[in-house]
Design an enzyme around this catalytic site. Structure first.
Site, PDB file in Angstrom:
ATOM      1  N   PRO A  86     -37.271  47.045 -58.372  1.00 57.39           N
ATOM      2  CA  PRO A  86     -35.808  47.175 -58.425  1.00 57.39           C
ATOM      3  C   PRO A  86     -35.099  46.348 -57.361  1.00 57.39           C
ATOM      4  O   PRO A  86     -33.906  46.082 -57.478  1.00 57.39           O
ATOM      5  CB  PRO A  86     -35.563  48.674 -58.222  1.00 57.39           C
ATOM      6  CG  PRO A  86     -36.864  49.297 -57.877  1.00 57.39           C
ATOM      7  CD  PRO A  86     -37.952  48.335 -58.180  1.00 57.39           C
ATOM      8  N   GLU A 113     -44.484  55.668 -55.700  1.00 53.02           N
ATOM      9  CA  GLU A 113     -43.408  55.539 -54.720  1.00 53.02           C
ATOM     10  C   GLU A 113     -43.113  54.082 -54.370  1.00 53.02           C
ATOM     11  O   GLU A 113     -42.015  53.730 -54.000  1.00 53.02           O
ATOM     12  CB  GLU A 113     -43.825  56.281 -53.451  1.00 53.02           C
ATOM     13  CG  GLU A 113     -42.952  57.427 -52.971  1.00 53.02           C
ATOM     14  CD  GLU A 113     -41.627  57.625 -53.684  1.00 53.02           C
ATOM     15  OE1 GLU A 113     -40.634  57.061 -53.199  1.00 53.02           O
ATOM     16  OE2 GLU A 113     -41.580  58.358 -54.680  1.00 53.02           O
ATOM     17  N   ARG A 150     -40.002  35.352 -77.468  1.00 55.24           N
ATOM     18  CA  ARG A 150     -39.148  34.939 -78.593  1.00 55.24           C
ATOM     19  C   ARG A 150     -38.585  33.522 -78.414  1.00 55.24           C
ATOM     20  O   ARG A 150     -38.150  32.895 -79.376  1.00 55.24           O
ATOM     21  CB  ARG A 150     -38.021  35.952 -78.844  1.00 55.24           C
ATOM     22  CG  ARG A 150     -37.011  36.060 -77.757  1.00 55.24           C
ATOM     23  CD  ARG A 150     -36.017  37.179 -78.028  1.00 55.24           C
ATOM     24  NE  ARG A 150     -35.039  36.883 -79.066  1.00 55.24           N
ATOM     25  CZ  ARG A 150     -33.971  36.106 -78.892  1.00 55.24           C
ATOM     26  NH1 ARG A 150     -33.740  35.529 -77.732  1.00 55.24           N
ATOM     27  NH2 ARG A 150     -33.132  35.889 -79.880  1.00 55.24           N
ATOM     28  N   ASP A 164     -27.525  32.929 -79.273  1.00 56.08           N
ATOM     29  CA  ASP A 164     -27.782  34.196 -78.592  1.00 56.08           C
ATOM     30  C   ASP A 164     -26.645  34.554 -77.655  1.00 56.08           C
ATOM     31  O   ASP A 164     -26.023  33.671 -77.061  1.00 56.08           O
ATOM     32  CB  ASP A 164     -29.030  34.075 -77.689  1.00 56.08           C
ATOM     33  CG  ASP A 164     -30.310  34.335 -78.447  1.00 56.08           C
ATOM     34  OD1 ASP A 164     -30.236  34.827 -79.580  1.00 56.08           O
ATOM     35  OD2 ASP A 164     -31.385  34.043 -77.882  1.00 56.08           O
TER      36      ASP A 164
HETATM   37  N1  ADE Z   1     -39.697  48.965 -61.251  1.00 53.30           N
HETATM   38  C1  ADE Z   1     -38.945  50.085 -61.112  1.00 53.30           C
HETATM   39  N2  ADE Z   1     -37.675  49.865 -61.431  1.00 53.30           N
HETATM   40  C2  ADE Z   1     -37.584  48.549 -61.798  1.00 53.30           C
HETATM   41  C3  ADE Z   1     -36.521  47.718 -62.227  1.00 53.30           C
HETATM   42  N3  ADE Z   1     -35.277  48.167 -62.345  1.00 53.30           N
HETATM   43  N4  ADE Z   1     -36.807  46.434 -62.517  1.00 53.30           N
HETATM   44  C4  ADE Z   1     -38.065  45.960 -62.362  1.00 53.30           C
HETATM   45  N5  ADE Z   1     -39.095  46.698 -61.970  1.00 53.30           N
HETATM   46  C5  ADE Z   1     -38.871  47.974 -61.682  1.00 53.30           C
END
Ligand code: ADE
Length: 221
Positions: A86, A113, A150, A164
């Protein structure tokens, strides 16, 4: 293109890669996708892949050794190693285009975690698919793989991704199919006129209008 995915949960991928366009791309050798359970690379007698965090805190942290050894065993000089996290760079269509030109992608899916910070040292790129936290990188790697496959030559008609959403920073135009009237809702007349120049103009206008309505942030670009 070859895509290797490091995951503790290879079964999660079965449905996604065995259906529809991705399956066809694999069957036609447009892409080779290999799943690696990095638990198999753990030198721990119990095949442990995680441990408690130094400094305390909740949850378990993925250790370096299994992931380092797994990457080392599949990496070549053409490989791009990508960590799903994230806190990575926000994924966009332009990145899908760029990655679709690579020969070999290696995705590392974290879980639990988090992962030992030193795992970042073997990665060329870190990607996030959005500002939310998933239970692991698996779904993110599926999303990214789908969006790349794709775009590979011959996987879908070139024309279908030329318009697209997000190309030219514009969303896609609205499409309709038969019947011409459904529950009183009519297909715009221009689309049944047979006038290709007018249809093209209409679609371009719709793309701009729709983007202005829904994603004004894209127009600023
Ligand atoms: N792992 C956990 N959340 C994620 C996200 N939003 N993007 C990529 N990998 C992740």
């Amino acid at each position: 293109m070859k895509i290797d995915i490091l995951t503790l949960f290879p079964e999660m991928f079965e449905g996604v890669f065995s259906q529809s366009i991705i399956k066809r791309a694999i069957d036609q050798n447009k892409v080779e996708i290999c799943l690696h359970n990095f638990r198999e690379y753990s030198t721990d007698p119990h095949h442990k892949v995680d441990d408690t965090p130094y400094g305390g805190g909740c949850g378990m942290v993925l250790t370096c050794q299994p992931i380092f050894d797994c990457v080392e065993s599949i990496k070549t000089e053409d490989s791009k190693v990508i960590l799903l996290t994230p806190d990575g760079i926000p994924y966009k269509q332009q990145m899908a285009y760029d990655l679709s030109l690579e020969k070999h992608l290696i995705f590392i899916c974290g879980h639990y975690e988090g992962f030992d910070e030193r795992i970042r040292s073997i990665c060329d790129l870190e990607i996030s698919i959005g500002d939310y936290v998933l239970t692991g990188g698996e779904l993110a790697s599926m999303v990214i793989t789908d969006s790349i496959v794709r775009l590979l030559p011959g996987v879908i008609e070139e024309e279908s991704h030329q318009n697209d959403s997000f190309n030219d920073h514009l969303l896609d135009y609205p499409t309709y199919t038969k019947p011409r009237v459904f529950l009183g809702m009519e297909v715009p007349e221009v689309l049944t006129s047979g006038d290709h120049k007018k249809i093209e103009e209409y679609r371009r206008e719709q793309r701009i209008e729709r983007t202005r309505d829904r994603r004004p942030d894209l127009l600023e670009k």
